[in-house]
Design a protein around this motif. Sequence first.
Motif, PDB file in Angstrom:
ATOM      1  N   GLY A 102       0.807  -1.220   0.000  1.00 13.03           N
ATOM      2  CA  GLY A 102       0.000   0.000   0.000  1.00 13.03           C
ATOM      3  C   GLY A 102       0.837   1.265   0.000  1.00 13.03           C
ATOM      4  O   GLY A 102       0.441   2.284  -0.551  1.00 13.03           O
ATOM      5  N   HIS A 103       1.998   1.197   0.612  1.00  4.69           N
ATOM      6  CA  HIS A 103       2.849   2.379   0.749  1.00  4.69           C
ATOM      7  C   HIS A 103       3.698   2.648  -0.494  1.00  4.69           C
ATOM      8  O   HIS A 103       3.903   3.792  -0.864  1.00  4.69           O
ATOM      9  CB  HIS A 103       3.758   2.199   1.972  1.00  4.69           C
ATOM     10  CG  HIS A 103       4.429   3.447   2.424  1.00  4.69           C
ATOM     11  ND1 HIS A 103       3.796   4.410   3.181  1.00  4.69           N
ATOM     12  CD2 HIS A 103       5.688   3.902   2.236  1.00  4.69           C
ATOM     13  CE1 HIS A 103       4.636   5.390   3.435  1.00  4.69           C
ATOM     14  NE2 HIS A 103       5.796   5.117   2.873  1.00  4.69           N
ATOM     15  N   PHE A 104       4.192   1.584  -1.124  1.00  6.33           N
ATOM     16  CA  PHE A 104       5.156   1.747  -2.213  1.00  6.33           C
ATOM     17  C   PHE A 104       4.628   1.388  -3.607  1.00  6.33           C
ATOM     18  O   PHE A 104       5.301   1.661  -4.589  1.00  6.33           O
ATOM     19  CB  PHE A 104       6.410   0.901  -1.943  1.00  6.33           C
ATOM     20  CG  PHE A 104       7.252   1.413  -0.821  1.00  6.33           C
ATOM     21  CD1 PHE A 104       7.983   2.590  -0.956  1.00  6.33           C
ATOM     22  CD2 PHE A 104       7.322   0.737   0.372  1.00  6.33           C
ATOM     23  CE1 PHE A 104       8.764   3.072   0.077  1.00  6.33           C
ATOM     24  CE2 PHE A 104       8.106   1.205   1.421  1.00  6.33           C
ATOM     25  CZ  PHE A 104       8.816   2.373   1.274  1.00  6.33           C
ATOM     26  N   CYS A 105       3.459   0.767  -3.694  1.00 11.42           N
ATOM     27  CA  CYS A 105       3.007   0.256  -4.997  1.00 11.42           C
ATOM     28  C   CYS A 105       1.688   0.879  -5.421  1.00 11.42           C
ATOM     29  O   CYS A 105       0.704   0.828  -4.688  1.00 11.42           O
ATOM     30  CB  CYS A 105       2.840  -1.260  -4.943  1.00 11.42           C
ATOM     31  SG  CYS A 105       4.324  -2.143  -4.427  1.00 11.42           S
ATOM     32  N   CYS A 106       1.672   1.426  -6.629  1.00  9.25           N
ATOM     33  CA  CYS A 106       0.415   1.895  -7.219  1.00  9.25           C
ATOM     34  C   CYS A 106      -0.240   0.745  -7.975  1.00  9.25           C
ATOM     35  O   CYS A 106      -1.436   0.539  -7.898  1.00  9.25           O
ATOM     36  CB  CYS A 106       0.661   3.062  -8.159  1.00  9.25           C
ATOM     37  SG  CYS A 106       1.119   4.560  -7.287  1.00  9.25           S
ATOM     38  N   GLY A 107       0.555   0.033  -8.720  1.00  9.08           N
ATOM     39  CA  GLY A 107       0.098  -1.173  -9.399  1.00  9.08           C
ATOM     40  C   GLY A 107       0.979  -2.311  -8.944  1.00  9.08           C
ATOM     41  O   GLY A 107       2.166  -2.131  -8.699  1.00  9.08           O
ATOM     42  N   TRP A 108       0.421  -3.501  -8.767  1.00  8.02           N
ATOM     43  CA  TRP A 108       1.201  -4.613  -8.241  1.00  8.02           C
ATOM     44  C   TRP A 108       0.621  -5.932  -8.715  1.00  8.02           C
ATOM     45  O   TRP A 108      -0.496  -5.992  -9.237  1.00  8.02           O
ATOM     46  CB  TRP A 108       1.248  -4.565  -6.711  1.00  8.02           C
ATOM     47  CG  TRP A 108      -0.097  -4.365  -6.083  1.00  8.02           C
ATOM     48  CD1 TRP A 108      -0.692  -3.163  -5.820  1.00  8.02           C
ATOM     49  CD2 TRP A 108      -1.037  -5.361  -5.698  1.00  8.02           C
ATOM     50  NE1 TRP A 108      -1.933  -3.363  -5.286  1.00  8.02           N
ATOM     51  CE2 TRP A 108      -2.176  -4.703  -5.193  1.00  8.02           C
ATOM     52  CE3 TRP A 108      -1.028  -6.745  -5.722  1.00  8.02           C
ATOM     53  CZ2 TRP A 108      -3.288  -5.371  -4.721  1.00  8.02           C
ATOM     54  CZ3 TRP A 108      -2.140  -7.426  -5.249  1.00  8.02           C
ATOM     55  CH2 TRP A 108      -3.254  -6.735  -4.752  1.00  8.02           C
ATOM     56  N   GLN A 109       1.389  -6.980  -8.521  1.00  7.72           N
ATOM     57  CA  GLN A 109       0.972  -8.339  -8.864  1.00  7.72           C
ATOM     58  C   GLN A 109       1.297  -9.231  -7.672  1.00  7.72           C
ATOM     59  O   GLN A 109       2.377  -9.114  -7.074  1.00  7.72           O
ATOM     60  CB  GLN A 109       1.739  -8.820 -10.092  1.00  7.72           C
ATOM     61  CG  GLN A 109       1.408 -10.219 -10.517  1.00  7.72           C
ATOM     62  CD  GLN A 109       2.247 -10.658 -11.713  1.00  7.72           C
ATOM     63  OE1 GLN A 109       2.931  -9.852 -12.340  1.00  7.72           O
ATOM     64  NE2 GLN A 109       2.194 -11.924 -12.022  1.00  7.72           N
ATOM     65  N   PHE A 110       0.374 -10.109  -7.315  1.00  7.66           N
ATOM     66  CA  PHE A 110       0.594 -11.002  -6.181  1.00  7.66           C
ATOM     67  C   PHE A 110       1.869 -11.823  -6.374  1.00  7.66           C
ATOM     68  O   PHE A 110       2.181 -12.273  -7.464  1.00  7.66           O
ATOM     69  CB  PHE A 110      -0.582 -11.973  -6.002  1.00  7.66           C
ATOM     70  CG  PHE A 110      -1.783 -11.337  -5.374  1.00  7.66           C
ATOM     71  CD1 PHE A 110      -1.758 -10.934  -4.049  1.00  7.66           C
ATOM     72  CD2 PHE A 110      -2.938 -11.147  -6.111  1.00  7.66           C
ATOM     73  CE1 PHE A 110      -2.862 -10.347  -3.473  1.00  7.66           C
ATOM     74  CE2 PHE A 110      -4.046 -10.562  -5.540  1.00  7.66           C
ATOM     75  CZ  PHE A 110      -4.014 -10.161  -4.209  1.00  7.66           C
ATOM     76  N   GLY A 111       2.585 -11.990  -5.284  1.00  3.74           N
ATOM     77  CA  GLY A 111       3.755 -12.856  -5.268  1.00  3.74           C
ATOM     78  C   GLY A 111       5.063 -12.184  -5.624  1.00  3.74           C
ATOM     79  O   GLY A 111       6.118 -12.783  -5.430  1.00  3.74           O
ATOM     80  N   VAL A 112       5.018 -10.965  -6.127  1.00  6.95           N
ATOM     81  CA  VAL A 112       6.266 -10.296  -6.521  1.00  6.95           C
ATOM     82  C   VAL A 112       6.379  -8.875  -5.970  1.00  6.95           C
ATOM     83  O   VAL A 112       7.248  -8.119  -6.391  1.00  6.95           O
ATOM     84  CB  VAL A 112       6.444 -10.283  -8.064  1.00  6.95           C
ATOM     85  CG1 VAL A 112       6.629 -11.687  -8.599  1.00  6.95           C
ATOM     86  CG2 VAL A 112       5.283  -9.583  -8.749  1.00  6.95           C
ATOM     87  N   VAL A 113       5.548  -8.520  -5.014  1.00  6.78           N
ATOM     88  CA  VAL A 113       5.576  -7.164  -4.471  1.00  6.78           C
ATOM     89  C   VAL A 113       6.940  -6.853  -3.861  1.00  6.78           C
ATOM     90  O   VAL A 113       7.552  -5.830  -4.171  1.00  6.78           O
ATOM     91  CB  VAL A 113       4.441  -6.945  -3.442  1.00  6.78           C
ATOM     92  CG1 VAL A 113       4.641  -5.666  -2.658  1.00  6.78           C
ATOM     93  CG2 VAL A 113       3.088  -6.933  -4.148  1.00  6.78           C
TER      94      VAL A 113
END
Length: 125
Positions: free
Chosen positions: A67-78
Amino acid sequence: MSCLVDRDDDYGCTEIKQKTVKARKTHWCGECLKLINPGDEYEIYVGAMDGSIFREKTCLVCVELRGHFCCGWQFGVVLSDIDDKLRESDGTLSLGCLDGLSPAACDVIANMLEEIWAEDNWVQR
């Protein structure tokens, strides 16, 4: 906070349910692969993609980092995405980027930075 990670990949994932629950049994976090023990709170995400239902369990530290560092993300590789971006920036990070993070989340970032710096010192020798 501006985005460190902004995955704009369109995986066609549809959220069905996302909530924080208390573990009744042991689970594994899908990001850091650490144990989620009975009594710990964690996020459960149920989604649909390509006609299949999937479920992801994420510890609250990883949810916080996402939530703090990612605007878009994919499970398992955050966490690996955050680590990659820190490496691209040569292990530099404005300390203001850590504002609002829990001590546990700051520890994760500090460990990433220490590893990057240790590798850089090894290469420079």
